[in-house]
Write an enzyme that holds these catalytic residues in place. Structure first.
Site, short mmCIF file in Angstrom:
data_model
loop_
_atom_site.label_atom_id
_atom_site.label_comp_id
_atom_site.label_asym_id
_atom_site.label_seq_id
_atom_site.Cartn_x
_atom_site.Cartn_y
_atom_site.Cartn_z
N CYS B 86 0.90 -1.07 -0.09
CA CYS B 86 0.02 -0.04 -0.14
C CYS B 86 1.01 1.10 0.16
CB CYS B 86 -1.09 -0.01 1.22
SG CYS B 86 -2.57 1.12 1.08
N HIS B 194 -3.72 -5.73 0.88
CA HIS B 194 -3.01 -6.09 2.08
C HIS B 194 -3.03 -7.50 2.35
CE1 HIS B 194 -2.60 -1.98 3.60
NE2 HIS B 194 -3.67 -1.61 2.73
N GLU B 196 -1.34 -9.00 4.65
CA GLU B 196 -1.35 -9.11 6.00
C GLU B 196 -2.80 -8.86 6.90
OE1 GLU B 196 -0.75 -6.30 4.46
OE2 GLU B 196 -0.93 -4.64 5.66
#
Lengths: 723, 222
Positions: B86, B194, B196
């Site tokens: 990002c 993302h 994560e």
């Protein structure tokens, strides 16, 4: 610089009534000077003093074994076990958002986040409840776009997930939109910071961003009705800087860990004035400030401007002097201002010095403790007439009408502009019911919801107040959470009108009864009055924000509707699944009628049904409370979310669209339905079988439509109407 | 495996990335942007999402000038593994470690939702746990994720098999649906989505976890 002379116009423009001004002179034994008048006006306006509402707010239940800190501090604090606490509050930023939607909404989010981290809690969830005028009104699209972007712009950069909220439209908000921002944070229960100063001669430290002229007089502006001079009020709106707020949060939490903080208070409404007075007053001390030491970003600011500025992202702290260097180092690290601007003093004085000149000398304790308090005259809202003349309507046509209205269409357009998954603990993001966040590093979950049905409150403030709490209770129970506590954000019109004050009093009574019966005490809140333009008041809107706890992640009711699930209503019996159409969404959206009484709330039944849902969660695959749009809308929403059709057996408009309270729609496996019925029988909770989920169409009231067709309407209805 | 996560004052996914890396057994150090050197013996650097310096100007432009970024560039140039997610992707393009730029989303609005990503190459430490053509669902959350580069660069990225992920339903107008790209040596990955945030059961999806698993595995066997 020459200060303006005190004239009658100046007094009136500071929001004083003649009696209030006489009281100021009485306290001082003299005329105030210009700066002093500004300080009094900042402390005594409705926004800061709660002068019209205090008497009634005191009646609200605020205690319980779970409550660590109730109303009166920056936010309420509730025990969630294992030495942890959730810190939360909801606050309005209505007036500024109407004047300047992006910055008004952004700084509303900033203010509520600051309230939470000022107490030592890292924000972990936010919500926002928004009310706008009718979609066709010329300001609505601009306000919706600006407010949603402002909420997102601030919260996304700061980095807190949005987990829920509300968006509604009604002509009564044409002249006053509502922006109610909620934030919750997580803290260690033994590491909470309060605002009361202690110790004489302790340094008063200014932290964060520099002071400018923005927001001067904002709190006073927010304490008056609007008229056609509204555009002139734009300079009273503050400008937000979420990047600075993020740094301020990190720096503040680091600072607290050094042990240097005696007390701390964020600068919100009426900035330096309110924060300094609050810390002194709560600690029984006086405060002396030297304004030349205040970090400033504009030149030649006067004492008056500095004391009333509402520049954002600032804090005031009383420091342990021996730890000054450690404290300063934290702020240097984060590139933020750290300036000793004064000290605590023994005498009860609020002394404002500027370049060696005394600009104000006021008895500090008198600024808040003697603030006016009114017992405003009020009249009870007349009982609404019952109505029973709603024609039968094709159930699918009615559904199409509801889900194409921006009030009941999917709100993806809104919440996709908010970061809902930052921090990596979002378990259930906005869409249906309560938002759920995992307590970082644990197996516990917190659930959040925000609710009110203003139509009900207008028709019947007491039942409407109860209903707002009951709906919040149901939304928490629907995900398997035990409701813990509540924050109330009371948005009303001009309290000087007895009928408006009557709405307020009625709503407080209803809320009080409900939070008491449902054991979810009020731990924080905010009152926004004077939401009127040219004499037209908003719908009474007491927004209820509530927090619940799920002890183990396994206990979450996750909302997984599957093909073949049975649809069961808990809280209504087979012979009367639904009946009450007064003030319903169907009436408003399909028949353009707002008549009848609000549905009655049976608090004992609510408690019982909620407990039943939680205790039987293992049998429940998905659950939604029944509220606006009744059984039909809840069933559609559950089906739409899962991408599975639904077929309902009840046929009448009242059964499908009635908004009787205390009901849940649950989906369960076919082979567990019987067990659920037996459990309900044993618990004495009414239960009704209403149909099943499956297939790819929505069938109700003898008609049917493709789920895909309805889903398309539902997903575009909002943007089509207002984006 | 020793990893570092860079922390800018406006980073807000730093903890998320740390948690995802630690879940794969990595030893993670948080490195402040004012530091000038990276810890010794490092295998991997992660640049997290967020708003590094507020991003009031071009996203990532100021962060790319911070002291630590010089060390990150050196680390990458010496063959170190670097991952930017990002805002981290934006920073990597600003440092020149990756080509192209991230423009404002075509719809001009911030978008946060879960999107489908197609794995375009399995030939990298980051994507080795997948097969080319796999589709995973991962959240995006950005205002400026519209990847763009000149035609030559786009052609080169494709020819050199350096497009790591594409969107199955382009949410932001990115050229060639590009969601993430690799450096020439395939050891620097920048991506807008993302992973994560989809790497633990609590997220409701673990479809991003293989990326971190693949990385950790690389160093276990090394």
């Amino acid at each position: 610089m020459q200060e303006p002379a005190i004239t009658e116009d100046l007094i009136a423009s500071h929001g004083f009534t003649p009696d209030e001004y006489a009281e100021v002179k009485n306290i001082l034994g003299r005329e105030p000077n210009y700066t002093e008048m500004g300080i009094f006006s900042a402390m005594w306006n409705e926004h800061c003093s709660y002068k019209s509402s205090k008497k009634w707010l005191r009646t609200l239940p605020t205690e319980g074994p779970q409550v660590i800190c109730g109303p009166g501090e920056n936010a309420g604090i509730v025990d969630i076990g294992d030495g942890q606490a959730v810190v939360f509050k909801m606050e309005s930023h209505n007036h500024p958002s109407y004047i300047e939607p992006y910055q008004g909404a952004a700084t509303g989010v900033g203010g509520i986040l600051r309230d939470v981290f000022t107490m030592g809690a890292r924000p972990i969830a936010s919500m926002n409840a928004l009310s706008f005028g009718e979609p066709s009104h010329h300001k609505t699209t601009q306000l919706v776009n600006g407010v949603v972007e402002g909420v997102g712009g601030y919260g996304n950069c700061f980095g807190v997930p949005c987990v829920g909220g509300e968006v509604r439209f009604h002509p009564a908000y044409n002249g006053n939109c509502l922006v109610n921002a909620f934030a919750a944070g997580l803290a260690d229960a033994d590491k909470i910071f309060y605002s009361a100063a202690s110790g004489v001669g302790m340094p008063v430290v200014y932290l964060g961003a520099k002071t400018g002229r923005d927001g001067v007089g904002g709190a006073t502006m927010a304490s008056a009705e609007f008229d056609d001079t509204i555009e002139e009020k734009r300079p009273t709106v503050q400008v937000g800087d979420p990047f600075t707020e993020k740094r301020l949060m990190e720096a503040t939490l680091e600072l607290m860990a050094t042990g240097a903080v005696i007390s701390i208070q964020d600068m919100g409404a009426a900035g330096l004035t309110c924060s300094a007075v609050e810390m002194g007053d709560k600690g029984g001390l006086g405060v002396k400030l030297n304004l030349e030491d205040v970090p400033q970003r504009e030149e030649n600011m006067t004492a008056y401007e500095m004391m009333l500025s509402e520049s954002q992202e600032r804090m005031l702290m009383v420091l342990k002097p021996e730890l000054e260097e450690e404290a300063r180092a934290v702020f240097v690290k984060w590139d933020l201002d750290f300036a000793i601007v004064g000290e605590t003093i023994e005498e009860d004085r609020f002394l404002i010095m500027h370049n060696g000149e005394m600009k104000a000398d006021l008895p500090l304790s008198k600024l808040s403790s003697t603030a006016p308090e009114y017992d405003r005259p009020w009249v009870e809202t007349p009982a609404a007439e019952a109505m029973d003349d709603v024609p039968e309507i094709d159930a699918i046509d009615a559904l199409r009408a509801l889900i194409s209205s921006p009030n009941y269409a999917g709100k993806q357009w809104v919440y996709e502009q908010y970061d809902t998954s930052v921090m990596g603990d979002s378990v259930q993001t906005p869409g249906l019911g309560a938002g759920v966040i995992r307590v970082h590093g644990t197996d516990k979950l917190l659930a959040f919801t925000s609710d009110v049905t203003p139509r009900y409150v207008k028709a019947n403030p007491v039942e409407g107040g109860k209903q707002a709490v009951a709906e919040a209770f149901r939304n928490l129970c629907s995900v398997g959470a035990k409701p813990l506590a509540t924050t109330d954000n009371m948005n009303f019109g001009n309290p000087e009108k007895p009928e408006i004050m009557g709405q307020f009093v009625g709503a407080i009574k209803g809320i009080g009864a409900a939070v008491s019966a449902l054991d979810m005490p009020i731990v924080s809140g905010n009152v926004s009055l004077y939401n009127e333009t040219d004499g037209q008041a908003i719908l009474p809107t007491p927004t209820i924000g509530a927090v619940g706890l799920i002890d183990h992640a396994d206990d979450l009711i996750a909302g997984e509707v599957r093909d073949g699930h049975v649809a069961i209503v808990i809280g209504a019996s087979q012979h009367e699944v639904g009946s009450h159409l007064g003030q319903s969404a169907l009436l408003a959206e399909v028949f353009n009628r707002e008549d009848g009484d609000a549905p009655a709330v049976d608090l004992d039944a609510e408690l019982k049904a909620g407990l039943f849902i939680r205790e039987n969660r293992e049998m429940i695959r998905a659950c939604s409370d029944l509220s606006d749009g009744g059984l039909a809308l809840a069933a559609f929403e559950m089906a739409e979310t899962a991408g599975v059709g639904v077929s309902l057996d009840p046929t009448t408009t009242a059964e499908l669209y009635g908004e009787d309270q205390g009901r849940y729609l649950v989906a369960c496996n076919f082979d567990q339905a019987e067990a659920l019925f037996i459990a309900a029988g044993q618990a004495g909770v009414p239960v009704a079988s209403v149909g099943s989920f499956g297939g790819d169409s929505v069938t109700m009231g003898g008609n049917s439509a493709d789920l895909a067709e309805l889903s398309a309407i539902y997903r575009t209805g909002f943007a089509d109407a207002v984006a | 495996m020793k990893a570092a996560v860079i922390v800018f004052p406006g980073s807000n996914c730093d903890r998320d990335l740390k948690v995802a890396l630690e879940a794969q057994g990595m030893d993670v150090t948080m490195v402040w942007h004012k530091d000038t050197t990276l810890p010794d013996g490092l295998d991997f650097v992660g640049i997290p999402g967020g708003f590094s310096f507020g991003d009031y100007l071009r996203c990532g432009a100021i962060a790319a000038q911070s002291p630590i970024c010089r060390s990150v560039v050196d680390f990458a140039n010496k063959g170190g593994y670097v991952f930017g997610v990002c805002n981290g992707f934006q920073i990597l393009t600003e440092t020149g470690l990756l080509p192209g730029a991230l423009l404002r989303n075509a719809g001009l609005k911030y978008i946060c939702k879960t999107v489908g990503l197609k794995v375009e190459t399995a030939d990298s430490a980051f994507t080795s746990e997948w097969a080319k053509g796999d589709v995973i669902n991962v959240p995006i959350a950005h205002h400026d994720g519209n990847y763009n580069a000149d035609a030559d660069t786009l052609a080169r990225l494709k020819a050199e098999d350096r497009i790591a992920f594409t969107y199955t339903d382009n949410p932001n107008g990115a050229a060639d649906d590009i969601a993430g790209i690799l450096s020439e040596n395939r050891r620097v990955l920048g991506m807008m989505p993302h992973p994560e945030r989809a790497s633990d059961e609590g997220h409701g999806s673990v479809e991003g976890a293989p990326m971190f698993k693949g990385l950790a595995g690389l160093f276990e066997t090394a």
